[in-house]
Design a protein around this motif. Sequence first.
Motif, PDB file in Angstrom:
ATOM      1  N   GLN A 164     -37.541  59.479   7.407  1.00 45.36           N
ATOM      2  CA  GLN A 164     -38.916  59.017   7.603  1.00 45.36           C
ATOM      3  C   GLN A 164     -39.806  60.145   8.112  1.00 45.36           C
ATOM      4  OE1 GLN A 164     -37.926  55.626  10.187  1.00 45.36           O
ATOM      5  NE2 GLN A 164     -38.781  54.272   8.646  1.00 45.36           N
ATOM      6  N   LEU A 165     -39.251  60.972   9.011  1.00 42.47           N
ATOM      7  CA  LEU A 165     -40.028  62.112   9.504  1.00 42.47           C
ATOM      8  C   LEU A 165     -40.321  63.084   8.375  1.00 42.47           C
ATOM      9  CD1 LEU A 165     -38.221  62.829  12.917  1.00 42.47           C
ATOM     10  CD2 LEU A 165     -40.388  61.640  12.553  1.00 42.47           C
ATOM     11  N   ALA A 166     -39.339  63.271   7.484  1.00 44.76           N
ATOM     12  CA  ALA A 166     -39.555  64.158   6.336  1.00 44.76           C
ATOM     13  C   ALA A 166     -40.633  63.620   5.405  1.00 44.76           C
ATOM     14  CB  ALA A 166     -38.243  64.348   5.570  1.00 44.76           C
ATOM     15  N   ASP A 167     -40.809  62.284   5.424  1.00 47.13           N
ATOM     16  CA  ASP A 167     -41.844  61.644   4.596  1.00 47.13           C
ATOM     17  C   ASP A 167     -43.158  61.499   5.344  1.00 47.13           C
ATOM     18  OD1 ASP A 167     -40.034  61.413   2.534  1.00 47.13           O
ATOM     19  OD2 ASP A 167     -39.383  59.397   3.088  1.00 47.13           O
ATOM     20  N   ASN A 168     -43.288  62.242   6.476  1.00 44.57           N
ATOM     21  CA  ASN A 168     -44.535  62.274   7.264  1.00 44.57           C
ATOM     22  C   ASN A 168     -44.813  60.972   8.007  1.00 44.57           C
ATOM     23  OD1 ASN A 168     -45.035  64.912   6.328  1.00 44.57           O
ATOM     24  ND2 ASN A 168     -46.103  64.130   4.521  1.00 44.57           N
ATOM     25  N   HIS A 169     -43.790  60.156   8.239  1.00 47.76           N
ATOM     26  CA  HIS A 169     -43.952  58.960   9.071  1.00 47.76           C
ATOM     27  C   HIS A 169     -43.497  59.315  10.488  1.00 47.76           C
ATOM     28  CE1 HIS A 169     -44.872  56.661   5.521  1.00 47.76           C
ATOM     29  NE2 HIS A 169     -43.703  56.953   4.964  1.00 47.76           N
ATOM     30  N   TYR A 170     -44.410  59.965  11.229  1.00 47.57           N
ATOM     31  CA  TYR A 170     -44.036  60.511  12.523  1.00 47.57           C
ATOM     32  C   TYR A 170     -43.952  59.459  13.628  1.00 47.57           C
ATOM     33  CZ  TYR A 170     -45.290  64.749  10.014  1.00 47.57           C
ATOM     34  OH  TYR A 170     -45.371  65.742   9.071  1.00 47.57           O
ATOM     35  N   GLU A 171     -44.289  58.237  13.309  1.00 43.51           N
ATOM     36  CA  GLU A 171     -44.152  57.183  14.320  1.00 43.51           C
ATOM     37  C   GLU A 171     -42.720  56.669  14.400  1.00 43.51           C
ATOM     38  OE1 GLU A 171     -44.628  55.255  10.397  1.00 43.51           O
ATOM     39  OE2 GLU A 171     -45.639  56.902  11.465  1.00 43.51           O
ATOM     40  N   ALA A 172     -41.856  57.112  13.494  1.00 39.00           N
ATOM     41  CA  ALA A 172     -40.458  56.641  13.462  1.00 39.00           C
ATOM     42  C   ALA A 172     -39.690  57.189  14.665  1.00 39.00           C
ATOM     43  CB  ALA A 172     -39.782  57.081  12.171  1.00 39.00           C
ATOM     44  N   HIS A 173     -38.844  56.346  15.265  1.00 40.51           N
ATOM     45  CA  HIS A 173     -37.970  56.730  16.373  1.00 40.51           C
ATOM     46  C   HIS A 173     -36.588  56.120  16.151  1.00 40.51           C
ATOM     47  CE1 HIS A 173     -41.759  57.872  18.230  1.00 40.51           C
ATOM     48  NE2 HIS A 173     -41.075  58.507  19.173  1.00 40.51           N
ATOM     49  N   THR A 174     -35.580  56.774  16.681  1.00 39.38           N
ATOM     50  CA  THR A 174     -34.214  56.264  16.519  1.00 39.38           C
ATOM     51  C   THR A 174     -33.977  55.020  17.354  1.00 39.38           C
ATOM     52  OG1 THR A 174     -33.355  57.678  18.297  1.00 39.38           O
ATOM     53  CG2 THR A 174     -33.373  58.590  16.061  1.00 39.38           C
ATOM     54  N   GLY A 175     -34.553  54.992  18.552  1.00 43.88           N
ATOM     55  CA  GLY A 175     -34.326  53.851  19.443  1.00 43.88           C
ATOM     56  C   GLY A 175     -32.914  53.798  19.992  1.00 43.88           C
ATOM     57  N   ILE A 176     -32.177  54.918  19.928  1.00 44.07           N
ATOM     58  CA  ILE A 176     -30.789  54.963  20.399  1.00 44.07           C
ATOM     59  C   ILE A 176     -30.769  55.443  21.848  1.00 44.07           C
ATOM     60  CG2 ILE A 176     -28.532  56.059  20.075  1.00 44.07           C
ATOM     61  CD1 ILE A 176     -29.261  56.367  17.108  1.00 44.07           C
ATOM     62  N   ILE A 177     -30.108  54.673  22.697  1.00 42.81           N
ATOM     63  CA  ILE A 177     -29.959  55.044  24.104  1.00 42.81           C
ATOM     64  C   ILE A 177     -28.470  55.041  24.423  1.00 42.81           C
ATOM     65  CG2 ILE A 177     -30.511  54.459  26.489  1.00 42.81           C
ATOM     66  CD1 ILE A 177     -33.004  53.048  25.475  1.00 42.81           C
ATOM     67  N   GLN A 178     -27.872  56.223  24.503  1.00 44.55           N
ATOM     68  CA  GLN A 178     -26.460  56.376  24.808  1.00 44.55           C
ATOM     69  C   GLN A 178     -26.277  57.553  25.744  1.00 44.55           C
ATOM     70  OE1 GLN A 178     -24.806  55.003  20.364  1.00 44.55           O
ATOM     71  NE2 GLN A 178     -23.944  56.762  21.397  1.00 44.55           N
ATOM     72  N   ASN A 179     -25.378  57.399  26.698  1.00 43.76           N
ATOM     73  CA  ASN A 179     -25.130  58.461  27.667  1.00 43.76           C
ATOM     74  C   ASN A 179     -24.021  59.382  27.166  1.00 43.76           C
ATOM     75  OD1 ASN A 179     -25.332  59.970  30.004  1.00 43.76           O
ATOM     76  ND2 ASN A 179     -23.980  58.635  31.175  1.00 43.76           N
ATOM     77  N   ASP A 180     -24.252  60.011  26.020  1.00 36.27           N
ATOM     78  CA  ASP A 180     -23.281  60.935  25.447  1.00 36.27           C
ATOM     79  C   ASP A 180     -24.014  61.910  24.535  1.00 36.27           C
ATOM     80  OD1 ASP A 180     -23.924  59.392  23.265  1.00 36.27           O
ATOM     81  OD2 ASP A 180     -22.008  58.354  23.165  1.00 36.27           O
ATOM     82  N   GLU A 181     -23.226  62.745  23.828  1.00 35.77           N
ATOM     83  CA  GLU A 181     -23.835  63.749  22.955  1.00 35.77           C
ATOM     84  C   GLU A 181     -24.669  63.104  21.853  1.00 35.77           C
ATOM     85  OE1 GLU A 181     -20.783  63.630  23.916  1.00 35.77           O
ATOM     86  OE2 GLU A 181     -20.207  65.536  24.837  1.00 35.77           O
ATOM     87  N   MET A 182     -24.216  61.956  21.354  1.00 36.19           N
ATOM     88  CA  MET A 182     -24.959  61.261  20.306  1.00 36.19           C
ATOM     89  C   MET A 182     -26.322  60.801  20.840  1.00 36.19           C
ATOM     90  SD  MET A 182     -23.976  60.561  17.111  1.00 36.19           S
ATOM     91  CE  MET A 182     -22.248  60.134  17.184  1.00 36.19           C
ATOM     92  N   GLY A 183     -26.306  60.271  22.064  1.00 37.57           N
ATOM     93  CA  GLY A 183     -27.563  59.841  22.675  1.00 37.57           C
ATOM     94  C   GLY A 183     -28.497  61.007  22.920  1.00 37.57           C
ATOM     95  N   SER A 184     -27.914  62.167  23.322  1.00 44.04           N
ATOM     96  CA  SER A 184     -28.735  63.363  23.544  1.00 44.04           C
ATOM     97  C   SER A 184     -29.386  63.824  22.247  1.00 44.04           C
ATOM     98  CB  SER A 184     -27.875  64.475  24.136  1.00 44.04           C
ATOM     99  OG  SER A 184     -28.620  65.665  24.292  1.00 44.04           O
ATOM    100  N   LEU A 185     -28.614  63.803  21.153  1.00 38.70           N
ATOM    101  CA  LEU A 185     -29.170  64.184  19.847  1.00 38.70           C
ATOM    102  C   LEU A 185     -30.269  63.220  19.424  1.00 38.70           C
ATOM    103  CD1 LEU A 185     -29.114  65.882  17.270  1.00 38.70           C
ATOM    104  CD2 LEU A 185     -27.264  64.432  16.432  1.00 38.70           C
ATOM    105  N   ALA A 186     -30.047  61.930  19.624  1.00 30.86           N
ATOM    106  CA  ALA A 186     -31.069  60.933  19.257  1.00 30.86           C
ATOM    107  C   ALA A 186     -32.336  61.138  20.087  1.00 30.86           C
ATOM    108  CB  ALA A 186     -30.515  59.525  19.458  1.00 30.86           C
ATOM    109  N   ALA A 187     -32.162  61.431  21.389  1.00 32.43           N
ATOM    110  CA  ALA A 187     -33.325  61.667  22.250  1.00 32.43           C
ATOM    111  C   ALA A 187     -34.115  62.883  21.778  1.00 32.43           C
ATOM    112  CB  ALA A 187     -32.868  61.850  23.695  1.00 32.43           C
ATOM    113  N   ASN A 188     -33.402  63.935  21.372  1.00 35.35           N
ATOM    114  CA  ASN A 188     -34.083  65.136  20.868  1.00 35.35           C
ATOM    115  C   ASN A 188     -34.840  64.841  19.569  1.00 35.35           C
ATOM    116  OD1 ASN A 188     -33.207  66.752  22.970  1.00 35.35           O
ATOM    117  ND2 ASN A 188     -31.336  67.360  21.917  1.00 35.35           N
ATOM    118  N   ILE A 189     -34.256  63.983  18.725  1.00 35.20           N
ATOM    119  CA  ILE A 189     -34.947  63.605  17.487  1.00 35.20           C
ATOM    120  C   ILE A 189     -36.222  62.833  17.816  1.00 35.20           C
ATOM    121  CG2 ILE A 189     -34.801  62.149  15.430  1.00 35.20           C
ATOM    122  CD1 ILE A 189     -31.873  62.912  15.200  1.00 35.20           C
ATOM    123  N   ASP A 190     -36.147  61.939  18.814  1.00 36.04           N
ATOM    124  CA  ASP A 190     -37.340  61.188  19.228  1.00 36.04           C
ATOM    125  C   ASP A 190     -38.402  62.122  19.789  1.00 36.04           C
ATOM    126  OD1 ASP A 190     -36.157  58.868  18.401  1.00 36.04           O
ATOM    127  OD2 ASP A 190     -35.466  58.271  20.395  1.00 36.04           O
TER     128      ASP A 190
END
Length: 512
Positions: A246-272
Motif C-alpha cells: 500500500q505504501l508503494a501505491d502511495n497510500h501513506y495512511e496504511a499502518h500494520t497495526g502490529i504490537i508485539q514485544n519482539d523483533e517482528m513488532g520492532s520491524l512493524a513499528a519501524n514500518i509504521d
Amino acid sequence: MKYKITRKLVLYFTSVILLFSVVVGGAFLLLFTRHTEEIYRADMQERAEAIAAGVADYLEDGSTALDEVPVIAKGSANGKQTGTALLVQSGATGTTGRKNVNGYNAYITAIQDIAMGEVWIVDQSAETISVGTGKKEITYGELPGAALALVDEVFEGDVAFSEGFSPLLEDTSITVGAPVLSAEGEVIAAVLLHDYIANMQAAVRSGFSTLGISLALALIAAVGIAVLLAKRFIQPLKRMEETTQQLADNHYEAHTGIIQNDEMGSLAANIDILADKLAEAAQESAKLDKMRKDFITSISHELRTPVTVIRGSLEALNDHVVEDPAKIDEYYQQMLTESIHLERMINDLLELSRLQNPDYQMEMSSLNFVDVVENAIRSVRYIAREKEITLTFTKEPLTFMLMGDYTRLRQMLLAVMENAVKFSAEKSEIRITLTGLGEGCRLAVTDNGPGIPEKDQPYIFEKFFKSNEESNKKGTGLGLAVAKQIADRHGIVLSVESTPGKGSTFLFDLNQ
C-alpha cells in the motif's frame, strides 16, 4: 509469499524432529538393550540361586543324594555305567532306578516349571548331569566348551554367565551358573539355567517398536503444530507485506497495526514510522508543489507588468503615436523605471535562489554586529530624508562579536529598515534598539506605520507576498523573503510583532 516460509519452517522443524528421533532412537536402543540384558541376567541369577537353594534344601532334608541314585547314563565316554553319575530326564523314558528316582524326577519337573527355562544340574564330580528338558539324555562330555568353563567357575563358588550357540539347545542362549552349597558351605553341585537370546531380543524389539510408534505419533503431532505455528508466525509478515504494498501505491495512511514485544513488532513499528514519515513527506511535497505553482504564477504576474509597460511604451514610440517631446520623455522615464524594477526583481530572485541552495557558501568571518547595524543605518538615512523620517539607534552592548557574512547581514538589515521607511508616514520616527539578551542580543526595528493585519503576519516572509498598500505598489515581495533566508543561514531568529494602526516591530534574536 505463497507459503514459502511456511514450507521452510515445517521442513526445518520436521528435520529437527527426525534428527532428534534418530539420536533418541539410537540411544534408546543401546541403553534399552543393555538394560534389558541386565534385567535378564539379574532375573536369571535370582532364579538360578533360588533353584540352587532349593536343591540344597532337598538334599539336606535327607533325600537321596544325586550320587546315590543309580541310573544308566547312556552315551558315556567308555560305554560303561558310571557309579556316581546321575542322568534324570523329567518325564522321559529310558531311565531306570529305584523308586526314589521317581521322586527326584518329580522334583526336577517342579524346578523346570518354576524356572521357566532350561535347567541342568551337575553333581559334585562334574560327571553327572540332570536335565529337565524332556529332550535326549546327555553326558558331561557332550557339554560345549563355554558350559565346561562355566561349570569350573561355578564349582569355585562363584555365580557365572556365558553366552553363545549350543547344539544341545539348538539356538543361541545365555546361561547362568549358580553353586549348590551344603550345610558346611561346600559346593556339592552346580545349577545351570539357560534362556534363549531370542526371548530377550523379542523384548527389545517390542520396546523399540513402542518407541517407533511413539516417535511417529510425535512427528505427526509436531508437523501439525509446526504448520499452525508457521501460519501464526507469518501472519504479521503478510500484514507487513500488504502494508508495504500500500505504501508503494502511495497510500501513506496504511499502518500494520502490529504490537508485539519482539523483533517482528520492532520491524512493524519501524514500518509504521516509515509510513508516517512518507505521509509527512507527501504533504511537504504537495506543499512545495503548490508553492512552486504559486511561485510560477506570481513571477509570471510580476514580470508581466513591467514587460507590458515597456513593450507598450516602445510600440507607442515606434508607431509615432506620441509626438509631444514632453510625452516622449515621460514614456522614456516610465520604461527606465520599469526596467530598474524588473532588474531589481530578477536580482532578488537570483539572490533568493542562491540562498536557498544548500551548497551556496557564504564568506564567514569574525565581525562586530554593532558595526553592521550602524553601516545599514547610515545607508537608510539617505532614503529616509526624502520623507523626513528620523532614525534613532540605541545600543546597550557596544560590541557583539559573531561569525557571519558582513555583506549578507547588511543586506538583511537594509531589507527590513527600507521596508520600515516605506511604510512609515512622513516626519515620523523609526527606533532601532540593540539590547543584551542573556549570552546573545536582540535588535528591534520599530516603525509607526499602518501595521500588518494579523491574518497576513504568518506570510510576510514568503516569496511575492505583498500588502495592498499604495506605498507598496513597486515592491517585489522578495525583500523580506531574502532577509529571512540570510537570517536562517546565520542562526538568527527573525520575527515580527505588529498591531494594525500602531506600527510594527521586526526582531532579530542572535546567539553568540
